[in-house]
Design a protein around this motif. Structure first.
Motif, PDB file in Angstrom:
ATOM      1  N   ASN A  96       7.935 -16.703 -14.733  1.00 51.27           N
ATOM      2  CA  ASN A  96       7.229 -16.908 -15.989  1.00 51.27           C
ATOM      3  C   ASN A  96       6.727 -15.555 -16.508  1.00 51.27           C
ATOM      4  N   VAL A  97       6.726 -15.366 -17.815  1.00 50.19           N
ATOM      5  CA  VAL A  97       6.269 -14.110 -18.419  1.00 50.19           C
ATOM      6  C   VAL A  97       4.832 -13.804 -18.012  1.00 50.19           C
ATOM      7  N   ASN A  98       3.970 -14.824 -18.017  1.00 51.05           N
ATOM      8  CA  ASN A  98       2.566 -14.602 -17.640  1.00 51.05           C
ATOM      9  C   ASN A  98       2.430 -14.207 -16.173  1.00 51.05           C
ATOM     10  N   THR A  99       3.286 -14.744 -15.325  1.00 53.01           N
ATOM     11  CA  THR A  99       3.278 -14.358 -13.912  1.00 53.01           C
ATOM     12  C   THR A  99       3.645 -12.887 -13.776  1.00 53.01           C
ATOM     13  N   ILE A 100       4.652 -12.457 -14.528  1.00 53.28           N
ATOM     14  CA  ILE A 100       5.076 -11.052 -14.494  1.00 53.28           C
ATOM     15  C   ILE A 100       3.943 -10.152 -14.981  1.00 53.28           C
ATOM     16  N   LYS A 101       3.278 -10.534 -16.053  1.00 53.43           N
ATOM     17  CA  LYS A 101       2.161  -9.729 -16.578  1.00 53.43           C
ATOM     18  C   LYS A 101       1.055  -9.611 -15.542  1.00 53.43           C
ATOM     19  N   THR A 102       0.724 -10.720 -14.899  1.00 52.41           N
ATOM     20  CA  THR A 102      -0.342 -10.714 -13.898  1.00 52.41           C
ATOM     21  C   THR A 102       0.036  -9.833 -12.707  1.00 52.41           C
ATOM     22  N   ARG A 103       1.261  -9.995 -12.224  1.00 50.08           N
ATOM     23  CA  ARG A 103       1.700  -9.196 -11.081  1.00 50.08           C
ATOM     24  C   ARG A 103       1.801  -7.715 -11.424  1.00 50.08           C
ATOM     25  N   LEU A 104       2.221  -7.406 -12.640  1.00 49.48           N
ATOM     26  CA  LEU A 104       2.288  -6.009 -13.063  1.00 49.48           C
ATOM     27  C   LEU A 104       0.889  -5.402 -13.098  1.00 49.48           C
ATOM     28  N   TYR A 105      -0.062  -6.143 -13.634  1.00 46.36           N
ATOM     29  CA  TYR A 105      -1.446  -5.676 -13.672  1.00 46.36           C
ATOM     30  C   TYR A 105      -1.958  -5.442 -12.245  1.00 46.36           C
ATOM     31  N   GLN A 106      -1.694  -6.390 -11.357  1.00 44.78           N
ATOM     32  CA  GLN A 106      -2.144  -6.270  -9.968  1.00 44.78           C
ATOM     33  C   GLN A 106      -1.460  -5.083  -9.282  1.00 44.78           C
ATOM     34  N   ALA A 107      -0.179  -4.902  -9.531  1.00 44.12           N
ATOM     35  CA  ALA A 107       0.562  -3.791  -8.924  1.00 44.12           C
ATOM     36  C   ALA A 107       0.003  -2.449  -9.382  1.00 44.12           C
ATOM     37  N   LEU A 108      -0.265  -2.337 -10.667  1.00 41.33           N
ATOM     38  CA  LEU A 108      -0.814  -1.078 -11.190  1.00 41.33           C
ATOM     39  C   LEU A 108      -2.205  -0.813 -10.631  1.00 41.33           C
ATOM     40  N   ARG A 109      -2.983  -1.867 -10.452  1.00 35.91           N
ATOM     41  CA  ARG A 109      -4.331  -1.723  -9.879  1.00 35.91           C
ATOM     42  C   ARG A 109      -4.213  -1.238  -8.431  1.00 35.91           C
ATOM     43  N   ILE A 110      -3.305  -1.828  -7.661  1.00 31.06           N
ATOM     44  CA  ILE A 110      -3.100  -1.420  -6.270  1.00 31.06           C
ATOM     45  C   ILE A 110      -2.630   0.039  -6.208  1.00 31.06           C
ATOM     46  N   LEU A 111      -1.679   0.394  -7.061  1.00 30.61           N
ATOM     47  CA  LEU A 111      -1.188   1.781  -7.083  1.00 30.61           C
ATOM     48  C   LEU A 111      -2.303   2.760  -7.440  1.00 30.61           C
ATOM     49  N   ARG A 112      -3.104   2.394  -8.415  1.00 31.46           N
ATOM     50  CA  ARG A 112      -4.218   3.254  -8.827  1.00 31.46           C
ATOM     51  C   ARG A 112      -5.174   3.472  -7.657  1.00 31.46           C
ATOM     52  N   ILE A 113      -5.493   2.414  -6.942  1.00 26.00           N
ATOM     53  CA  ILE A 113      -6.404   2.518  -5.800  1.00 26.00           C
ATOM     54  C   ILE A 113      -5.778   3.379  -4.704  1.00 26.00           C
ATOM     55  N   GLN A 114      -4.520   3.140  -4.397  1.00 27.30           N
ATOM     56  CA  GLN A 114      -3.842   3.916  -3.358  1.00 27.30           C
ATOM     57  C   GLN A 114      -3.781   5.398  -3.721  1.00 27.30           C
ATOM     58  N   LEU A 115      -3.435   5.697  -4.945  1.00 24.81           N
ATOM     59  CA  LEU A 115      -3.306   7.090  -5.359  1.00 24.81           C
ATOM     60  C   LEU A 115      -4.667   7.774  -5.415  1.00 24.81           C
ATOM     61  N   ASN A 116      -5.699   7.070  -5.827  1.00 21.38           N
ATOM     62  CA  ASN A 116      -7.046   7.641  -5.839  1.00 21.38           C
ATOM     63  C   ASN A 116      -7.555   7.873  -4.429  1.00 21.38           C
ATOM     64  N   ASP A 117      -7.292   6.957  -3.510  1.00 20.68           N
ATOM     65  CA  ASP A 117      -7.702   7.130  -2.117  1.00 20.68           C
ATOM     66  C   ASP A 117      -7.008   8.329  -1.499  1.00 20.68           C
ATOM     67  N   ASP A 118      -5.710   8.466  -1.767  1.00 22.21           N
ATOM     68  CA  ASP A 118      -4.956   9.588  -1.221  1.00 22.21           C
ATOM     69  C   ASP A 118      -5.460  10.919  -1.759  1.00 22.21           C
ATOM     70  N   SER A 119      -5.763  10.966  -3.054  1.00 23.48           N
ATOM     71  CA  SER A 119      -6.210  12.238  -3.626  1.00 23.48           C
ATOM     72  C   SER A 119      -7.595  12.597  -3.130  1.00 23.48           C
ATOM     73  N   SER A 120      -8.474  11.619  -2.873  1.00 23.45           N
ATOM     74  CA  SER A 120      -9.807  11.918  -2.369  1.00 23.45           C
ATOM     75  C   SER A 120      -9.735  12.383  -0.915  1.00 23.45           C
ATOM     76  N   GLU A 121      -8.753  11.882  -0.142  1.00 20.05           N
ATOM     77  CA  GLU A 121      -8.581  12.347   1.230  1.00 20.05           C
ATOM     78  C   GLU A 121      -8.129  13.800   1.261  1.00 20.05           C
ATOM     79  N   GLU A 122      -7.284  14.199   0.319  1.00 17.79           N
ATOM     80  CA  GLU A 122      -6.793  15.565   0.267  1.00 17.79           C
ATOM     81  C   GLU A 122      -7.901  16.555  -0.072  1.00 17.79           C
ATOM     82  N   VAL A 123      -8.851  16.127  -0.895  1.00 20.20           N
ATOM     83  CA  VAL A 123      -9.925  17.018  -1.330  1.00 20.20           C
ATOM     84  C   VAL A 123     -10.888  17.311  -0.188  1.00 20.20           C
ATOM     85  N   GLN A 124     -11.098  16.344   0.672  1.00 20.58           N
ATOM     86  CA  GLN A 124     -12.090  16.508   1.755  1.00 20.58           C
ATOM     87  C   GLN A 124     -11.675  17.478   2.792  1.00 20.58           C
TER      88      GLN A 124
END
Length: 168
Positions: free
Chosen positions: A140-168
């Motif tokens: 369903n289109v709405n399922t794809i939109k929801t999963r895309l939003y969730q995927a981008l949120r997960i990627l954002r969190i992962q990339l932010n966590d990785d960059s904060s580990e590098e700074v320390q």
């Protein structure tokens, strides 16, 4: 549409999108030979079942769906578990972690569950519209939109966590 016209249309589609088709298969299996095998099998299946295509205008999405389905089938059949002895394991371990900022996104994408990764790959790497992604993945289109939003949120969190580990 006649069978020969449909086959010509399919061949044109495969020729026009050959790099995208290969890249899509490779994004799933991460192996050149396996990706080529999947592309070859996809072409074979598409030519054999071309008459089942109801809407010739949707040939690209129909073919991409075949590639995605065959890639997922391949992954299910070939879940690879490699047992490695300690000596081999030590030879791969350098003792220090190399930091490659360009690889962060690739690694984060690989860590995503397949249902999210497929959507991100089709939407951003294959430049498909949400509706096309939904058609290829048969969701369903709405399922794809929801999963895309969730995927981008997960990627954002992962990339932010990785960059904060590098700074320390």
């Amino acid at each position: 549409m006649l069978q020969s016209e449909l086959e010509e249309c399919l061949i044109r589609c495969i020729t026009d999108y050959q790099a995208n088709i290969y890249r899509l298969a490779y994004s799933y299996v991460r192996n050149t030979e396996d990706a080529l095998d999947i592309v070859q099998e996809s072409i074979h299946r598409a030519l054999v079942s071309a008459e089942s295509l109801k809407n010739p205008d949707a040939i690209k999405n129909w073919f991409f769906r075949i590639v995605v389905n065959l890639s997922l089938d391949f992954l299910r059949k070939h879940k690879r578990i490699r047992i490695v002895d300690d000596e081999t394991l030590e030879s791969y371990s350098s003792g220090t972690a190399d930091v490659y900022p360009d690889l962060d996104l690739k690694r984060a994408l690989e860590e995503l569950p397949m249902k999210y990764r497929s959507i991100v790959i089709l939407r951003y790497f294959e430049d498909m519209k949400i509706e096309e992604v939904a058609e290829v993945l048969q969701e369903n289109v709405n399922t794809i939109k929801t999963r895309l939003y969730q995927a981008l949120r997960i990627l954002r969190i992962q990339l932010n966590d990785d960059s904060s580990e590098e700074v320390q």
